[in-house]
Design a protein around this motif. Structure first.
Motif, mmCIF file in Angstrom:
data_model
loop_
_atom_site.group_PDB
_atom_site.id
_atom_site.type_symbol
_atom_site.label_atom_id
_atom_site.label_comp_id
_atom_site.label_asym_id
_atom_site.label_seq_id
_atom_site.Cartn_x
_atom_site.Cartn_y
_atom_site.Cartn_z
ATOM 1 N N LEU A 7 -9.236 9.603 3.400
ATOM 2 C CA LEU A 7 -9.351 8.186 3.041
ATOM 3 C C LEU A 7 -10.880 7.939 2.732
ATOM 4 C CD1 LEU A 7 -7.624 6.543 6.249
ATOM 5 C CD2 LEU A 7 -7.308 5.874 3.569
ATOM 6 N N GLY A 8 -11.783 8.562 3.116
ATOM 7 C CA GLY A 8 -13.164 8.411 3.127
ATOM 8 C C GLY A 8 -13.874 8.794 1.800
ATOM 9 N N VAL A 9 -13.055 10.127 1.448
ATOM 10 C CA VAL A 9 -13.441 10.555 -0.031
ATOM 11 C C VAL A 9 -13.118 9.641 -0.893
ATOM 12 C CG1 VAL A 9 -13.292 12.322 -1.565
ATOM 13 C CG2 VAL A 9 -13.820 12.975 0.783
ATOM 14 N N LEU A 10 -11.901 9.212 -0.950
ATOM 15 C CA LEU A 10 -11.179 8.379 -1.987
ATOM 16 C C LEU A 10 -11.939 6.989 -2.053
ATOM 17 C CD1 LEU A 10 -7.320 9.066 -1.518
ATOM 18 C CD2 LEU A 10 -8.844 9.908 -3.043
ATOM 19 N N THR A 11 -12.257 6.517 -0.812
ATOM 20 C CA THR A 11 -12.962 5.008 -0.791
ATOM 21 C C THR A 11 -14.354 5.240 -1.144
ATOM 22 O OG1 THR A 11 -11.389 4.686 1.298
ATOM 23 C CG2 THR A 11 -13.309 3.140 0.799
ATOM 24 N N ALA A 12 -15.005 6.465 -1.324
ATOM 25 C CA ALA A 12 -16.375 6.483 -1.655
ATOM 26 C C ALA A 12 -16.476 6.301 -3.088
ATOM 27 C CB ALA A 12 -16.760 8.150 -1.350
ATOM 28 N N GLY A 13 -15.399 6.630 -3.951
ATOM 29 C CA GLY A 13 -15.178 6.458 -5.173
ATOM 30 C C GLY A 13 -15.626 4.850 -5.577
ATOM 31 N N VAL A 14 -15.031 3.843 -4.814
ATOM 32 C CA VAL A 14 -15.341 2.644 -4.994
ATOM 33 C C VAL A 14 -16.464 2.032 -4.671
ATOM 34 C CG1 VAL A 14 -14.320 0.062 -4.603
ATOM 35 C CG2 VAL A 14 -12.913 2.252 -4.381
ATOM 36 N N ARG A 139 -6.171 4.038 -4.183
ATOM 37 C CA ARG A 139 -7.234 4.582 -3.964
ATOM 38 C C ARG A 139 -7.742 5.915 -4.819
ATOM 39 N NH1 ARG A 139 -9.231 3.030 1.857
ATOM 40 N NH2 ARG A 139 -7.723 1.653 2.499
ATOM 41 N N LEU A 140 -6.581 6.590 -5.047
ATOM 42 C CA LEU A 140 -6.585 7.677 -5.693
ATOM 43 C C LEU A 140 -7.268 7.343 -7.343
ATOM 44 C CD1 LEU A 140 -6.622 10.875 -6.230
ATOM 45 C CD2 LEU A 140 -4.288 10.561 -6.828
ATOM 46 N N TRP A 141 -6.445 6.357 -7.855
ATOM 47 C CA TRP A 141 -6.632 5.786 -9.276
ATOM 48 C C TRP A 141 -8.285 5.220 -9.244
ATOM 49 C CZ3 TRP A 141 -1.587 3.180 -10.842
ATOM 50 C CH2 TRP A 141 -0.601 4.123 -11.244
ATOM 51 N N ALA A 142 -8.462 4.551 -8.045
ATOM 52 C CA ALA A 142 -9.904 3.862 -7.948
ATOM 53 C C ALA A 142 -10.862 4.968 -7.911
ATOM 54 C CB ALA A 142 -9.939 3.082 -6.700
ATOM 55 N N PHE A 143 -10.861 5.934 -7.513
ATOM 56 C CA PHE A 143 -11.524 7.150 -7.433
ATOM 57 C C PHE A 143 -11.665 7.889 -8.697
ATOM 58 C CE2 PHE A 143 -12.500 11.820 -6.630
ATOM 59 C CZ PHE A 143 -13.299 11.750 -5.708
ATOM 60 N N GLY A 206 -10.110 -5.724 -4.912
ATOM 61 C CA GLY A 206 -9.242 -6.879 -4.608
ATOM 62 C C GLY A 206 -7.832 -6.117 -4.523
ATOM 63 N N LEU A 207 -7.710 -4.961 -4.941
ATOM 64 C CA LEU A 207 -6.288 -4.164 -4.750
ATOM 65 C C LEU A 207 -6.348 -3.585 -3.369
ATOM 66 C CD1 LEU A 207 -5.923 -2.182 -7.906
ATOM 67 C CD2 LEU A 207 -4.288 -3.733 -7.364
ATOM 68 N N LEU A 208 -7.651 -3.295 -2.798
ATOM 69 C CA LEU A 208 -7.628 -2.432 -1.666
ATOM 70 C C LEU A 208 -7.431 -3.511 -0.520
ATOM 71 C CD1 LEU A 208 -10.037 0.589 -2.360
ATOM 72 C CD2 LEU A 208 -7.647 0.616 -2.257
ATOM 73 N N TYR A 209 -8.424 -4.441 -0.582
ATOM 74 C CA TYR A 209 -8.937 -5.473 0.484
ATOM 75 C C TYR A 209 -8.647 -6.922 0.167
ATOM 76 C CZ TYR A 209 -11.712 -1.398 1.396
ATOM 77 O OH TYR A 209 -12.079 -0.015 1.583
ATOM 78 N N PRO A 210 -8.053 -7.802 1.454
ATOM 79 C CA PRO A 210 -8.008 -9.000 1.047
ATOM 80 C C PRO A 210 -9.375 -9.595 0.989
ATOM 81 C CG PRO A 210 -6.876 -8.465 2.939
ATOM 82 C CD PRO A 210 -7.808 -7.142 2.609
ATOM 83 N N PHE A 211 -9.921 -10.746 0.311
ATOM 84 C CA PHE A 211 -11.268 -11.049 0.215
ATOM 85 C C PHE A 211 -11.426 -12.583 -0.056
ATOM 86 C CE2 PHE A 211 -11.002 -12.177 -4.355
ATOM 87 C CZ PHE A 211 -9.759 -11.382 -4.802
ATOM 88 N N ASN A 212 -12.282 -13.039 0.292
ATOM 89 C CA ASN A 212 -12.830 -14.485 0.016
ATOM 90 C C ASN A 212 -14.050 -14.432 -0.353
ATOM 91 O OD1 ASN A 212 -14.502 -14.735 2.269
ATOM 92 N ND2 ASN A 212 -12.465 -14.589 3.719
ATOM 93 N N SER A 213 -14.641 -15.853 -0.707
ATOM 94 C CA SER A 213 -15.981 -16.060 -1.283
ATOM 95 C C SER A 213 -16.963 -15.615 -0.371
ATOM 96 C CB SER A 213 -16.138 -17.570 -1.581
ATOM 97 O OG SER A 213 -15.665 -18.291 -0.457
#
Lengths: 289, 407
Positions: A7-14, A139-143, A206-213
């Motif tokens: 998870l850590g490695v894949l998220t690192a890409g973002v 996450r893989l595609w994001a990476f 936006g794909l990985l996490y819910p977000f607000n302003s």
């Protein structure tokens, strides 16, 4: 633990994608961009809007959102940063870009309200099972997207005339100016590029996490930590910094406690800064990017 | 005290008597025929603006309904709603103005415990009854204010009790044997989950994981990964909104679906939840709720019809904050109907006794304004959020175990 590392490695890409814009802006202009997080969230909103209104896939929307955000970035540079005096630009930029972040937050909350949003494509929760561990497809595609985007940025800075002009401006702004490099133009385009990387990262965010302003507050503290750890102005440093923050928080959160995860990262950050005050890949003098 | 100081004190006292302190709430019943002016500070801008606007809609809808039926004791209800920008300092100024400058007859509460605490203190100072649709945090009740009434079935941290009762109602062989607790570090979520944990542990449900996570945790996947590896029968999560969505998304990606998944908040939002986690992934998830679409509680059908007529949408799109705000008005109507009076003293003394039917169910309060009822347990079944426990309100049987994720 292994799942945490994956998870850590894949998220690192973002993170790397978000932080590369931050460090690029600092490298070119010596501007600490407190609005980078807000720009990522704006990118996420643009992507969300294209997806919900027109059904455009967030990955395919990236060329459009990066183009819009490039324009926003250039506008921010021209209106808010160019008037700053060269000598105190770094200090003042913190305040000015923070004001820009608040402005963007206000505009986003008016346009999209303060409710959480998330981009839910059909594949958003898909994952592959490899040796019993789950690898999230997004996450893989994001990476992979991050690798491509960072590769393009590298080519742009190393192999093009524009890149040479940027590096010349970073190394010696006066000489560059004497040799005909238009520093103002380079700065505006540089800020635009930083904002464009934020847009690409925003689509994935936006794909990985819910977000607000208001999501940019948590984001900016992490981004600043990454670029400080990696060394201000170093894109390679931003990548390594992202890996360190992402893997250390994921491993600590999964193996020990989520409460200690942010703390662990700051322990690493402080330890590195004690030994090497300019960060892992930062240089004492101007000249690296 | 010197003569000069004495004079100053007398003049100050005289000024106070002729200004702010001259008229504590209580004159309302004597003005037959005059409009009944009700003041409320609501977050129309800032962090709580979405919920604040929902509260405003609830208040307005109640006022419209009451006025269409001839008002309260013949007096037309007139709302004076001001914006506090989600600020705890602005909310104090607003209620001081409403009471001292605008001289409203009654006050209704704002949104969130953060704002209700300082606002209720202002109301207390001037003898106003303070009914609030949001403000159920533990700190609220620690103030021991006799003028405060939290218009929901139970204090927020006890809203998980209905889930515990549901689990305990199951035959021993069908109860979860092991449970993992993921608790958001905020004044509601973590205490709520802890309350559930203590009761389930006492009932023999073994805790295999318990962690609190900070609110700034963007990525819950590592924690959910650790939970998935332990394969507990139940995941009990003290959540708000964003984190509830993230938990479900992470569990789907990890391909782990527990037999029981209870989330204290987030999952009880009829519109938001399926939109955030994907409609196919909601099935079987449990959550507490006070009002739900299709509720048979007193006034609920009228409220739903009036809401859709005025604001559009469907019953599913109604924010429960609107229902809670509407219930505040219902309680006031009920006091007037029972006592034939509508002043702050009567409201305060009446509400400390008896039970009061609202669209959230029948409410009653203890001395510090804590409601003494219980929430309903709702579950996602075939795309709808249905009450499944207790049996008196259930519209469907609880679905157990929770089916696998749908994508």
């Amino acid at each position: 633990m292994v799942q945490g590392v994956i998870l850590g490695v894949l998220t690192a890409g973002v993170y790397a994608l978000m932080a590369s814009g931050q460090t690029l802006i600092f490298g070119i202009m010596r501007v600490v961009n407190m609005a980078q997080g807000a720009m990522v969230i704006l990118g996420a909103y643009l992507s969300y809007q294209l997806f919900t209104s027109f059904g455009v896939d967030p990955f395919l929307a990236i060329p459009a959102t990066t183009a819009v955000m490039f324009t926003v970035g250039v506008a921010v540079q021209l209106i808010f940063l160019r008037p700053l005096h060269q000598d105190d630009r770094t200090q003042l930029s913190v305040l000015v870009t923070f004001a820009v972040a608040l402005l963007l937050e206000g505009v986003m909350s008016v346009l999209w309200s303060t409710s959480d949003r998330s981009i839910n494509t059909g594949y958003v929760n898909a994952s592959w099972t490899v040796l019993g561990y789950q690898i999230s497809l997004v996450r893989l595609w994001a990476f992979l997207l991050s690798l491509v985007a960072l590769g393009l940025l590298h080519v742009l800075l190393r192999r093009t005339r524009f890149g040479r002009a940027v590096r010349a401006s970073v190394q010696n702004p006066e000489s560059a100016r004497l040799l005909g490099v238009d520093a103002d133009r380079i700065a505006a385009i540089g800020f635009g590029l930083g904002a464009a990387t934020a847009a690409a990262a925003g689509s994935v965010y936006g794909l990985l996490y819910p977000f607000n302003s208001g999501s940019h507050y948590d984001l900016i503290s992490q981004l600043l930590s990454i670029v400080v750890l990696g060394g201000l102005g170093s894109i390679g440093g931003a990548v390594v910094g992202s890996l360190v923050i992402s893997v250390s928080t994921a491993v600590v959160a999964s193996a020990f406690s989520p409460i200690w995860a942010p703390m662990t990262f700051f322990v690493v950050l402080l330890s590195v800064l004690l030994i090497r005050p300019r960060g892992l890949f930062g240089t004492a003098a101007r000249g690296a990017l | 005290m010197s003569k000069r100081n004495g004079t100053v004190a007398v003049v100050t006292a005289a000024l106070l008597l002729t200004t702010g302190c001259s008229s504590p709430g209580g004159s309302a019943s004597g003005d037959a025929g005059a409009p009944l002016v009700i003041g409320a500070s609501v977050s129309l801008t800032g962090d709580f603006s979405d919920s604040g606007k929902a509260v405003q809609r609830g208040y307005q809808l109640w006022a419209d309904t009451v006025n269409a039926a001839g008002g309260i004791l013949g007096r037309a209800v007139q709302l004076k709603i001001v914006d506090d920008a989600s600020s705890p300092t602005q909310v104090v100024t607003n209620y001081q103005n409403l009471i001292n400058k605008d001289r409203v007859d009654l006050t209704f509460g704002p949104f969130s415990t953060l704002l209700t605490i300082p606002a209720s203190q202002v109301a207390k100072r001037y003898g106003y009854a303070f009914l609030a649709p949001a403000g159920g945090g533990p700190k609220m009740f620690e103030q021991n204010l006799d003028n405060y009434f939290f218009v929901q079935p139970a204090p927020t941290v006890q809203s998980g009790d209905v889930f515990v009762n549901y689990v305990l109602s199951l035959p021993a062989d069908r109860r979860p044997k092991t449970a993992a607790y993921a608790e958001l570090d905020d004044p509601f979520a973590a205490p709520l989950a802890e309350n559930v944990r203590q009761k389930l542990e006492a009932a023999g449900v073994r805790t295999v994981y318990k962690q609190v996570y900070p609110s700034e945790t963007m990525d819950l996947s590592p924690m959910m990964g650790a939970i998935a590896a332990l394969r507990p029968d139940a995941i009990i999560a003290g959540t708000q909104n964003e984190d509830a969505y993230s938990q479900v998304k992470s569990l789907v990606q990890l391909k782990f679906s527990p037999s029981v998944l209870f989330q204290s908040n987030g999952a009880n939002s009829p519109m938001e939840f399926p939109d955030k986690v994907g409609a196919g992934n909601t099935e079987g998830i449990l959550s507490p709720a006070d009002w739900f679409p299709g509720s048979k509680a007193p006034g609920s059908a009228d409220f739903t019809a009036a809401y859709i007529k005025k604001y559009g949408g469907t019953a599913q799109s109604i924010d429960d904050s609107s229902a809670e705000a509407y219930a505040v008005g219902q309680v006031i109507s009920a006091v007037a109907a029972r006592t034939n009076k509508i002043d702050n003293k009567t409201i305060i003394s009446s509400l400390h006794a008896g039970s009061w039917p609202t669209l959230l169910g029948t409410l009653s309060w203890s001395a510090n304004g804590a409601p003494s009822g219980e929430f309903n347990l709702v579950q996602w079944q075939k795309g709808k959020l249905l009450p499944v426990f207790p049996a008196s309100v259930a519209q469907a049987s609880p679905e157990a175990p929770k089916p696998a994720w749908g994508g």
